[in-house]
Design a protein around this motif. Structure first.
Motif, PDB file in Angstrom:
ATOM      1  N   HIS A  69      49.130  26.445  48.190  1.00  0.00           N
ATOM      2  CA  HIS A  69      49.169  24.979  48.249  1.00  0.00           C
ATOM      3  C   HIS A  69      47.769  24.367  48.358  1.00  0.00           C
ATOM      4  O   HIS A  69      47.451  23.410  47.645  1.00  0.00           O
ATOM      5  CB  HIS A  69      50.025  24.533  49.438  1.00  0.00           C
ATOM      6  CG  HIS A  69      50.106  23.054  49.604  1.00  0.00           C
ATOM      7  ND1 HIS A  69      50.812  22.247  48.735  1.00  0.00           N
ATOM      8  CD2 HIS A  69      49.555  22.232  50.533  1.00  0.00           C
ATOM      9  CE1 HIS A  69      50.689  20.995  49.127  1.00  0.00           C
ATOM     10  NE2 HIS A  69      49.944  20.950  50.217  1.00  0.00           N
ATOM     11  N   ASN A  70      46.942  24.912  49.234  1.00  0.00           N
ATOM     12  CA  ASN A  70      45.627  24.327  49.507  1.00  0.00           C
ATOM     13  C   ASN A  70      44.536  24.740  48.532  1.00  0.00           C
ATOM     14  O   ASN A  70      43.632  23.962  48.235  1.00  0.00           O
ATOM     15  CB  ASN A  70      45.184  24.656  50.935  1.00  0.00           C
ATOM     16  CG  ASN A  70      46.064  23.986  51.969  1.00  0.00           C
ATOM     17  OD1 ASN A  70      46.508  22.860  51.780  1.00  0.00           O
ATOM     18  ND2 ASN A  70      46.345  24.698  53.046  1.00  0.00           N
ATOM     19  N   GLU A  71      44.594  25.997  48.052  1.00  0.00           N
ATOM     20  CA  GLU A  71      43.531  26.504  47.179  1.00  0.00           C
ATOM     21  C   GLU A  71      43.966  26.621  45.723  1.00  0.00           C
ATOM     22  O   GLU A  71      43.169  26.955  44.858  1.00  0.00           O
ATOM     23  CB  GLU A  71      43.052  27.864  47.692  1.00  0.00           C
ATOM     24  CG  GLU A  71      42.447  27.782  49.096  1.00  0.00           C
ATOM     25  CD  GLU A  71      42.029  29.137  49.643  1.00  0.00           C
ATOM     26  OE1 GLU A  71      41.754  30.058  48.843  1.00  0.00           O
ATOM     27  OE2 GLU A  71      42.007  29.276  50.882  1.00  0.00           O
ATOM     28  N   GLY A  72      45.256  26.413  45.464  1.00  0.00           N
ATOM     29  CA  GLY A  72      45.743  26.455  44.088  1.00  0.00           C
ATOM     30  C   GLY A  72      46.278  27.798  43.647  1.00  0.00           C
ATOM     31  O   GLY A  72      46.926  27.895  42.611  1.00  0.00           O
ATOM     32  N   LYS A  73      45.999  28.836  44.424  1.00  0.00           N
ATOM     33  CA  LYS A  73      46.489  30.174  44.069  1.00  0.00           C
ATOM     34  C   LYS A  73      46.312  31.113  45.245  1.00  0.00           C
ATOM     35  O   LYS A  73      45.537  30.840  46.164  1.00  0.00           O
ATOM     36  CB  LYS A  73      45.755  30.738  42.860  1.00  0.00           C
ATOM     37  CG  LYS A  73      44.275  31.007  43.111  1.00  0.00           C
ATOM     38  CD  LYS A  73      43.589  31.575  41.893  1.00  0.00           C
ATOM     39  CE  LYS A  73      42.114  31.828  42.185  1.00  0.00           C
ATOM     40  NZ  LYS A  73      41.446  32.475  41.075  1.00  0.00           N
ATOM     41  N   ALA A  74      47.040  32.245  45.199  1.00  0.00           N
ATOM     42  CA  ALA A  74      46.882  33.297  46.207  1.00  0.00           C
ATOM     43  C   ALA A  74      47.316  34.622  45.606  1.00  0.00           C
ATOM     44  O   ALA A  74      48.254  34.681  44.807  1.00  0.00           O
ATOM     45  CB  ALA A  74      47.719  32.993  47.445  1.00  0.00           C
ATOM     46  N   VAL A  75      46.621  35.678  45.994  1.00  0.00           N
ATOM     47  CA  VAL A  75      47.026  37.030  45.618  1.00  0.00           C
ATOM     48  C   VAL A  75      48.132  37.452  46.578  1.00  0.00           C
ATOM     49  O   VAL A  75      47.947  37.432  47.792  1.00  0.00           O
ATOM     50  CB  VAL A  75      45.833  38.011  45.705  1.00  0.00           C
ATOM     51  CG1 VAL A  75      46.298  39.445  45.516  1.00  0.00           C
ATOM     52  CG2 VAL A  75      44.774  37.648  44.678  1.00  0.00           C
ATOM     53  N   VAL A  76      49.289  37.818  46.017  1.00  0.00           N
ATOM     54  CA  VAL A  76      50.434  38.157  46.862  1.00  0.00           C
ATOM     55  C   VAL A  76      50.777  39.639  46.855  1.00  0.00           C
ATOM     56  O   VAL A  76      51.521  40.104  47.716  1.00  0.00           O
ATOM     57  CB  VAL A  76      51.679  37.325  46.487  1.00  0.00           C
ATOM     58  CG1 VAL A  76      51.417  35.845  46.724  1.00  0.00           C
ATOM     59  CG2 VAL A  76      52.104  37.581  45.056  1.00  0.00           C
ATOM     60  N   SER A  77      50.254  40.394  45.876  1.00  0.00           N
ATOM     61  CA  SER A  77      50.482  41.841  45.870  1.00  0.00           C
ATOM     62  C   SER A  77      49.406  42.509  45.031  1.00  0.00           C
ATOM     63  O   SER A  77      48.749  41.868  44.211  1.00  0.00           O
ATOM     64  CB  SER A  77      51.876  42.190  45.330  1.00  0.00           C
ATOM     65  OG  SER A  77      52.023  41.801  43.983  1.00  0.00           O
ATOM     66  N   SER A  78      49.227  43.811  45.260  1.00  0.00           N
ATOM     67  CA  SER A  78      48.260  44.582  44.474  1.00  0.00           C
ATOM     68  C   SER A  78      48.766  45.990  44.305  1.00  0.00           C
ATOM     69  O   SER A  78      49.551  46.489  45.112  1.00  0.00           O
ATOM     70  CB  SER A  78      46.881  44.581  45.140  1.00  0.00           C
ATOM     71  OG  SER A  78      46.934  45.287  46.359  1.00  0.00           O
ATOM     72  N   GLY A  79      48.320  46.631  43.229  1.00  0.00           N
ATOM     73  CA  GLY A  79      48.743  48.002  42.964  1.00  0.00           C
ATOM     74  C   GLY A  79      48.601  48.347  41.496  1.00  0.00           C
ATOM     75  O   GLY A  79      47.732  47.801  40.806  1.00  0.00           O
ATOM     76  N   SER A  80      49.480  49.214  41.019  1.00  0.00           N
ATOM     77  CA  SER A  80      49.411  49.662  39.630  1.00  0.00           C
ATOM     78  C   SER A  80      49.814  48.538  38.682  1.00  0.00           C
ATOM     79  O   SER A  80      50.486  47.572  39.075  1.00  0.00           O
ATOM     80  CB  SER A  80      50.350  50.857  39.421  1.00  0.00           C
ATOM     81  OG  SER A  80      51.707  50.425  39.488  1.00  0.00           O
ATOM     82  N   ARG A  81      49.420  48.681  37.454  1.00  0.00           N
ATOM     83  CA  ARG A  81      49.755  47.669  36.443  1.00  0.00           C
ATOM     84  C   ARG A  81      51.268  47.515  36.317  1.00  0.00           C
ATOM     85  O   ARG A  81      51.784  46.391  36.249  1.00  0.00           O
ATOM     86  CB  ARG A  81      49.130  48.042  35.108  1.00  0.00           C
ATOM     87  CG  ARG A  81      49.420  47.030  34.033  1.00  0.00           C
ATOM     88  CD  ARG A  81      48.783  47.388  32.717  1.00  0.00           C
ATOM     89  NE  ARG A  81      49.148  46.384  31.748  1.00  0.00           N
ATOM     90  CZ  ARG A  81      48.411  46.037  30.727  1.00  0.00           C
ATOM     91  NH1 ARG A  81      47.250  46.622  30.521  1.00  0.00           N
ATOM     92  NH2 ARG A  81      48.818  45.113  29.882  1.00  0.00           N
ATOM     93  N   ASP A  82      51.980  48.625  36.276  1.00  0.00           N
ATOM     94  CA  ASP A  82      53.439  48.571  36.136  1.00  0.00           C
ATOM     95  C   ASP A  82      54.086  47.817  37.289  1.00  0.00           C
ATOM     96  O   ASP A  82      54.992  47.005  37.087  1.00  0.00           O
ATOM     97  CB  ASP A  82      54.035  49.981  36.053  1.00  0.00           C
ATOM     98  CG  ASP A  82      53.731  50.673  34.739  1.00  0.00           C
ATOM     99  OD1 ASP A  82      53.334  49.986  33.773  1.00  0.00           O
ATOM    100  OD2 ASP A  82      53.895  51.901  34.672  1.00  0.00           O
ATOM    101  N   LYS A  83      53.632  48.081  38.504  1.00  0.00           N
ATOM    102  CA  LYS A  83      54.204  47.401  39.669  1.00  0.00           C
ATOM    103  C   LYS A  83      53.897  45.913  39.626  1.00  0.00           C
ATOM    104  O   LYS A  83      54.756  45.081  39.938  1.00  0.00           O
ATOM    105  CB  LYS A  83      53.679  48.011  40.966  1.00  0.00           C
ATOM    106  CG  LYS A  83      54.322  47.374  42.206  1.00  0.00           C
ATOM    107  CD  LYS A  83      53.875  48.017  43.487  1.00  0.00           C
ATOM    108  CE  LYS A  83      54.512  47.422  44.707  1.00  0.00           C
ATOM    109  NZ  LYS A  83      54.678  45.971  44.711  1.00  0.00           N
TER     110      LYS A  83
END
Length: 104
Positions: A69-83
């Motif tokens: 909401h405040n910054e316009g985006k957020a990283v919510v998960s990380s891992g392999s491309r497939d995931k």
């Protein structure tokens, strides 16, 4: 030994070696799923989806929602491309705007 022979015997980086190194470095970086702010979804719904899809606590989900909401985006998960492809599909199914990219 003359100067011409000395130049030929000096080690040189080949384009193939440089490209291979860049590919290896890129493969070491994980993929991330980014959720983007949109004018449609309510904040409490976004936090709920983060809890439901990723198992985040209410506090963590709220923190990520506020970042979106405040910054316009957020990283919510990380891992392999497939995931990450799977995570993006699930977020789209929930009506959120999400993309994936290599982690910086």
């Amino acid at each position: 030994m003359n100067a011409a022979n000395a130049t030929l015997s000096a080690p040189q980086a080949t384009p193939e070696a440089v490209e291979f190194t860049e590919v290896l470095e890129a493969e070491d970086r994980p993929w991330v799923t980014v959720v983007w702010d949109d004018p449609v979804n309510l904040m409490h719904y976004v936090a709920y989806i983060f809890q439901k899809l990723f198992g985040y606590s209410k506090a963590k989900a709220t923190e990520l929602m506020l970042k979106v909401h405040n910054e316009g985006k957020a990283v919510v998960s990380s891992g392999s491309r497939d995931k990450m492809e799977h995570d993006v599909q699930r977020l789209h199914a929930a009506g959120l705007w999400a993309t994936m990219q290599r982690d910086n």
